[in-house]
Design an enzyme around this catalytic site. Structure first.
Site, PDB file in Angstrom:
ATOM      1  N   THR A  99      10.810  36.941  65.462  1.00 29.22           N
ATOM      2  CA  THR A  99       9.518  37.258  64.845  1.00 29.22           C
ATOM      3  C   THR A  99       9.728  37.725  63.415  1.00 29.22           C
ATOM      4  O   THR A  99      10.767  38.302  63.092  1.00 29.22           O
ATOM      5  CB  THR A  99       8.772  38.354  65.629  1.00 29.22           C
ATOM      6  OG1 THR A  99       7.468  38.526  65.047  1.00 29.22           O
ATOM      7  CG2 THR A  99       9.494  39.689  65.606  1.00 29.22           C
TER       8      THR A  99
ATOM      9  N   ASN B 284       7.176  39.534  62.225  1.00 33.21           N
ATOM     10  CA  ASN B 284       6.152  40.575  62.219  1.00 33.21           C
ATOM     11  C   ASN B 284       6.779  41.906  62.667  1.00 33.21           C
ATOM     12  O   ASN B 284       7.128  42.079  63.830  1.00 33.21           O
ATOM     13  CB  ASN B 284       5.023  40.131  63.169  1.00 33.21           C
ATOM     14  CG  ASN B 284       3.875  41.102  63.209  1.00 33.21           C
ATOM     15  OD1 ASN B 284       4.067  42.312  63.155  1.00 33.21           O
ATOM     16  ND2 ASN B 284       2.668  40.574  63.314  1.00 33.21           N
TER      17      ASN B 284
ATOM     18  N   HIS C 211       5.544  44.780  63.120  1.00 35.10           N
ATOM     19  CA  HIS C 211       4.766  45.540  64.114  1.00 35.10           C
ATOM     20  C   HIS C 211       5.069  45.047  65.526  1.00 35.10           C
ATOM     21  O   HIS C 211       5.217  45.833  66.455  1.00 35.10           O
ATOM     22  CB  HIS C 211       3.264  45.405  63.846  1.00 35.10           C
ATOM     23  CG  HIS C 211       2.845  45.955  62.533  1.00 35.10           C
ATOM     24  ND1 HIS C 211       2.621  47.296  62.323  1.00 35.10           N
ATOM     25  CD2 HIS C 211       2.624  45.348  61.348  1.00 35.10           C
ATOM     26  CE1 HIS C 211       2.275  47.487  61.069  1.00 35.10           C
ATOM     27  NE2 HIS C 211       2.271  46.318  60.455  1.00 35.10           N
ATOM     28  N   LYS C 212       5.143  43.714  65.671  1.00 37.96           N
ATOM     29  CA  LYS C 212       5.497  43.160  66.984  1.00 37.96           C
ATOM     30  C   LYS C 212       6.889  43.654  67.386  1.00 37.96           C
ATOM     31  O   LYS C 212       7.118  44.030  68.528  1.00 37.96           O
ATOM     32  CB  LYS C 212       5.567  41.626  66.925  1.00 37.96           C
ATOM     33  CG  LYS C 212       4.255  40.886  66.907  1.00 37.96           C
ATOM     34  CD  LYS C 212       4.601  39.388  67.003  1.00 37.96           C
ATOM     35  CE  LYS C 212       3.414  38.476  66.974  1.00 37.96           C
ATOM     36  NZ  LYS C 212       3.805  37.064  67.086  1.00 37.96           N
TER      37      LYS C 212
ATOM     38  N   ASP D 262       3.852  33.951  70.728  1.00 31.88           N
ATOM     39  CA  ASP D 262       2.722  33.594  69.885  1.00 31.88           C
ATOM     40  C   ASP D 262       1.513  34.293  70.481  1.00 31.88           C
ATOM     41  O   ASP D 262       1.346  34.320  71.701  1.00 31.88           O
ATOM     42  CB  ASP D 262       2.518  32.070  69.868  1.00 31.88           C
ATOM     43  CG  ASP D 262       1.701  31.652  68.656  1.00 31.88           C
ATOM     44  OD1 ASP D 262       2.067  32.045  67.524  1.00 31.88           O
ATOM     45  OD2 ASP D 262       0.688  30.947  68.821  1.00 31.88           O
TER      46      ASP D 262
ATOM     47  N   GLY E  77      -2.938  44.268  62.528  1.00 30.81           N
ATOM     48  CA  GLY E  77      -3.805  43.099  62.715  1.00 30.81           C
ATOM     49  C   GLY E  77      -5.254  43.485  62.977  1.00 30.81           C
ATOM     50  O   GLY E  77      -5.859  44.260  62.241  1.00 30.81           O
TER      51      GLY E  77
HETATM   52  P1  ITT Z   1       5.571  35.767  64.166  1.00 34.01           P
HETATM   53  O1  ITT Z   1       4.942  34.406  64.354  1.00 34.01           O
HETATM   54  O2  ITT Z   1       6.672  35.745  63.162  1.00 34.01           O
HETATM   55  O3  ITT Z   1       5.963  36.410  65.465  1.00 34.01           O
HETATM   56  P2  ITT Z   1       2.897  36.458  63.293  1.00 34.01           P
HETATM   57  O4  ITT Z   1       2.235  37.725  62.853  1.00 34.01           O
HETATM   58  O5  ITT Z   1       2.729  35.241  62.415  1.00 34.01           O
HETATM   59  O6  ITT Z   1       4.445  36.750  63.536  1.00 34.01           O
HETATM   60  P3  ITT Z   1       1.460  35.059  65.383  1.00 34.01           P
HETATM   61  O7  ITT Z   1       1.634  33.735  64.737  1.00 34.01           O
HETATM   62  O8  ITT Z   1       1.686  35.177  66.862  1.00 34.01           O
HETATM   63  O9  ITT Z   1       2.415  36.158  64.754  1.00 34.01           O
HETATM   64  O10 ITT Z   1       0.010  35.590  65.004  1.00 34.01           O
HETATM   65  C1  ITT Z   1      -0.567  36.570  65.750  1.00 34.01           C
HETATM   66  C2  ITT Z   1      -1.662  37.243  64.957  1.00 34.01           C
HETATM   67  O11 ITT Z   1      -2.619  37.718  65.914  1.00 34.01           O
HETATM   68  C3  ITT Z   1      -1.147  38.476  64.232  1.00 34.01           C
HETATM   69  O12 ITT Z   1      -0.751  38.221  62.922  1.00 34.01           O
HETATM   70  C4  ITT Z   1      -2.356  39.399  64.296  1.00 34.01           C
HETATM   71  O13 ITT Z   1      -3.253  39.090  63.265  1.00 34.01           O
HETATM   72  C5  ITT Z   1      -2.999  39.037  65.623  1.00 34.01           C
HETATM   73  N1  ITT Z   1      -2.486  39.908  66.698  1.00 34.01           N
HETATM   74  C6  ITT Z   1      -1.563  39.606  67.637  1.00 34.01           C
HETATM   75  N2  ITT Z   1      -1.307  40.655  68.420  1.00 34.01           N
HETATM   76  C7  ITT Z   1      -2.085  41.652  67.971  1.00 34.01           C
HETATM   77  C8  ITT Z   1      -2.261  42.997  68.354  1.00 34.01           C
HETATM   78  O14 ITT Z   1      -1.560  43.538  69.326  1.00 34.01           O
HETATM   79  N3  ITT Z   1      -3.149  43.726  67.661  1.00 34.01           N
HETATM   80  C9  ITT Z   1      -3.848  43.193  66.658  1.00 34.01           C
HETATM   81  N4  ITT Z   1      -3.719  41.949  66.203  1.00 34.01           N
HETATM   82  C10 ITT Z   1      -2.847  41.174  66.863  1.00 34.01           C
END
Ligand code: ITT
Length: 196
Positions: free
Chosen positions: A8, A10, A12-13, A68, A152
């Site tokens: 990832t 992200n 935060h994830k 995702d 997010g």
């Molecule tokens: P990676 O693909 O690198 O893991 P990303 O942020 O691009 O990171 P995604 O493509 O899975 O991840 O997009 C998920 C989006 O959905 C994320 O950027 C947030 O805007 C939203 N999201 C996912 N989980 C969330 C959460 O727990 N709380 C709030 N928003 C969330």
């Protein structure tokens, strides 16, 4: 301790998943020197989770998990779905994303759910296997942004049976019910049985 790469970008994830899986040594992309940008060209959460996990697994060969996730809103036909991160345009801007969603939902159903699909790839005795884990949390989109925790869309998502947004909850409370928390509970149980 089992070691796996979480594919990832992200932060935060990454933080949330490290707290959810305390018995796993979760290695990030910086530590393995992976700097490529992986394009999410899939048409489903499953496909995109696989694309991300596969790119990193092919690079390092270590057990790799990617997920995702996104927000699906009933009032706008399930959008933004797999486009949740880039809903308000690029570069990703969470405030712009939330403002766009709040406008789009005016006068429409506010029912929504968050979904996570995690994909885990591992090489077991020369055979590459991929396994998927899902988590969902249903709720509704608030009228305005509330709270400063999380990331997010957390300031505008109110899980069912609650009155506060995810961003008004402590991290551990969000984790106990979130889409990611649920998917990681299943994933954690699975990797424990692998005894790596
Ligand atoms: P990676 O693909 O690198 O893991 P990303 O942020 O691009 O990171 P995604 O493509 O899975 O991840 O997009 C998920 C989006 O959905 C994320 O950027 C947030 O805007 C939203 N999201 C996912 N989980 C969330 C959460 O727990 N709380 C709030 N928003 C969330």
């Amino acid at each position: 301790m089992m070691k796996l790469v979480f594919a990832t970008t992200n932060a935060h994830k990454l933080h949330e998943v490290r707290v959810m899986l305390p018995d796993v040594d979760i290695v990030d992309l910086n530590s393995i020197g992976f700097t490529e940008e992986v394009e999410e060209t899939g048409t489903s959460f499953e496909e995109n989770a696989y694309i991300k996990a596969k790119a990193v697994f092919d690079f390092c060969g270590l057990p790799t998990m990617a997920e995702d996730s996104g927000l699906c809103c009933e009032g706008i036909g399930g959008d933004p779905g797999i486009y949740t991160a880039r809903y308000g345009g690029l570069p990703v801007d969470h405030d712009r994303n939330m403002d766009k969603l709040l406008s789009a939902l005016e006068g429409r159903s506010r029912k929504a759910f968050f979904r996570t699909v995690a994909c885990f790839i591992i090489n077991e005795e020369g055979e590459e296997t991929s396994t998927f884990f899902d988590g969902e949390i249903h709720g509704e989109i608030s009228q305005e942004k509330r709270g400063a925790n999380g990331f997010g869309y957390d300031p505008i998502f109110i899980p069912e049976q609650h009155t506060t947004t995810f961003a008004e909850m402590l991290d551990e409370v969000k984790a106990s019910m979130s889409h990611r928390g649920r998917a990681m509970l299943l994933f954690g149980g699975y990797i424990q049985r692998l005894k790596l």
